[in-house]
Write an enzyme that holds these catalytic residues in place. Structure first.
Site, short mmCIF file in Angstrom:
data_model
loop_
_atom_site.label_atom_id
_atom_site.label_comp_id
_atom_site.label_asym_id
_atom_site.label_seq_id
_atom_site.Cartn_x
_atom_site.Cartn_y
_atom_site.Cartn_z
N ASP A 67 0.91 -1.46 0.21
CA ASP A 67 0.16 -0.22 0.30
C ASP A 67 0.76 1.16 0.02
O ASP A 67 1.88 1.19 -0.02
CB ASP A 67 -0.89 -0.39 1.46
CG ASP A 67 -0.49 -0.87 1.92
OD1 ASP A 67 1.21 -0.55 2.57
OD2 ASP A 67 -0.60 -0.88 3.45
N ASP A 136 -7.02 -3.23 14.20
CA ASP A 136 -8.68 -3.42 14.21
C ASP A 136 -8.79 -4.35 13.14
O ASP A 136 -9.94 -4.40 12.50
CB ASP A 136 -9.41 -1.71 13.06
CG ASP A 136 -8.66 -1.17 11.79
OD1 ASP A 136 -7.50 -2.19 11.70
OD2 ASP A 136 -8.87 -0.61 11.52
N HIS A 138 -7.05 -4.93 10.50
CA HIS A 138 -7.09 -4.14 8.97
C HIS A 138 -5.40 -5.23 8.34
O HIS A 138 -4.23 -5.62 8.99
CB HIS A 138 -6.97 -3.45 8.41
CG HIS A 138 -6.07 -1.83 8.60
ND1 HIS A 138 -6.54 -0.68 9.45
CD2 HIS A 138 -4.31 -2.55 8.57
CE1 HIS A 138 -4.81 -0.21 9.79
NE2 HIS A 138 -3.44 -1.28 9.45
N GLU A 143 -9.68 -1.71 5.43
CA GLU A 143 -10.27 -2.39 6.37
C GLU A 143 -11.34 -2.40 6.73
O GLU A 143 -11.65 -3.29 5.56
CB GLU A 143 -10.37 -0.27 6.52
CG GLU A 143 -9.57 0.55 6.37
CD GLU A 143 -8.33 0.16 7.89
OE1 GLU A 143 -8.83 -0.36 8.51
OE2 GLU A 143 -8.08 1.81 7.74
C1 F6R Z 1 0.94 -1.39 6.49
C2 F6R Z 1 0.43 -1.91 6.17
C3 F6R Z 1 -0.64 -2.29 7.06
C4 F6R Z 1 0.17 -2.26 8.92
C5 F6R Z 1 -0.79 -2.43 10.03
C6 F6R Z 1 0.51 -2.20 11.15
O1 F6R Z 1 1.48 -1.57 4.41
O2 F6R Z 1 0.23 -3.16 5.71
O3 F6R Z 1 -1.55 -3.86 7.15
O4 F6R Z 1 0.65 -3.41 8.93
O5 F6R Z 1 -1.73 -0.68 9.52
O6 F6R Z 1 1.13 -1.05 11.53
P1 F6R Z 1 2.31 -0.99 12.86
O7 F6R Z 1 3.35 -2.42 11.57
O8 F6R Z 1 2.52 0.20 12.12
O9 F6R Z 1 1.68 -1.69 14.22
#
Ligand code: F6R
Length: 262
Positions: A67, A136, A138, A143
């Site tokens: 992403d 959450d 995702h 989401e």
């Molecule tokens: C980022 C991504 C997100 C993160 C998630 C956790 O490329 O795909 O799904 O893996 O938001 O973020 P952290 O690791 O910062 O807790």
């Protein structure tokens, strides 16, 4: 699903790095899907170490990132382009032309997303997709209520994700973009292996919902229950809400010798 509970995030990340390194040894032209955020940092550090000290060769590896924020220039300090080049790519021998990260400044988002999907297929599909998880549930930036059939597309971040990610923007929520381009859940499910990392108490509920909850779009990561080869590397803190924690340990510790590295 294989649940691998390690003492801390370092141990879990090193075990996950071992899986990625083994793939590259066995298939030097492997296609790897990558995530950003705080979770994969130690994994990337370990891959860099393996490159520098053990000669792990990325020269034929292709990568696709999950992403990118819409509206951030590649050069922006919080863009996922900057993140990936700073934390991995600049320190390994990957070829720039083999790196793919969604472009958050593209004029025609739909056309870009269709082309991103085409490139993944043209590369032979993703061998291992590295995933973090949002508090959450995702994965990528899919989401809650994202379609399980979704492909790469524009998404709106939840307010909770905006709040969670404000820490990267000096704590200022207003600076966090609200939109992103993300691989879809269908794209992630097409990967031959999914390797999800989750660390810390803040992820414990999402981890429990992913593994032991019903499969439902309200927890996007729960779809991994349907993936034929999903490995979840979690630390002790992220495992605290799992009901069957003793069973997962029992399974992992009792793996037959020939399966231990698989
Ligand atoms: C980022 C991504 C997100 C993160 C998630 C956790 O490329 O795909 O799904 O893996 O938001 O973020 P952290 O690791 O910062 O807790």
């Amino acid at each position: 699903m294989e649940i691998i509970i390690k003492q801390d995030s370092r141990e879990a990340s090193h075990a996950a790095a071992g899986v990625v390194a083994r793939l590259i040894h066995e298939k030097p032209n492997a296609v790897i899907g990558l995530a950003t955020g705080s979770t994969p940092l130690v994994l990337y550090r370990e891959l860099i170490r393996k490159h520098k000290e053990e000669g792990l060769d990325f020269s034929r590896v292709t990568t696709f990132n999950l992403d990118e924020y819409i509206g951030l220039e590649k050069e922006h300090e919080q863009s996922y382009h900057t993140f990936m080049w700073e934390n991995l790519f600049s320190q390994i021998n990957i070829k720039a032309e083999n790196v793919h990260i969604p472009d958050g400044m593209v004029a025609d988002v739909s056309a870009f997303c269709t082309e991103y999907e085409r490139k993944i297929v043209a590369a032979g599909g993703i061998d291992i997709q590295v995933l973090g998880i949002g508090s959450d549930g995702h994965i990528g930036f899919n989401e809650y209520t994202s379609s399980f059939a979704s492909r790469t597309r524009i998404k709106t971040l939840t307010q909770r994700t905006v709040k969670d990610n404000a820490r990267f923007f000096g704590g200022d929520k207003s600076k966090v973009p609200h939109h992103c381009i993300t691989m879809g859940i269908g794209t992630i499910m097409d990967a031959r292996m999914n390797l999800l990392l989750a660390f810390g108490e803040g992820k414990a509920k999402a981890v429990a919902d992913t593994i032991e909850g019903p499969v439902a779009a309200i927890v996007p990561s729960s779809i991994l229950q349907h993936h034929p080869n999903a490995k979840l590397f979690v630390d002790e803190a992220a495992a605290t809400q799992l009901k069957l924690v003793d069973y997962y340990r029992w399974v992992y510790e009792g793996k037959p010798e020939w399966q231990k590295d698989a």
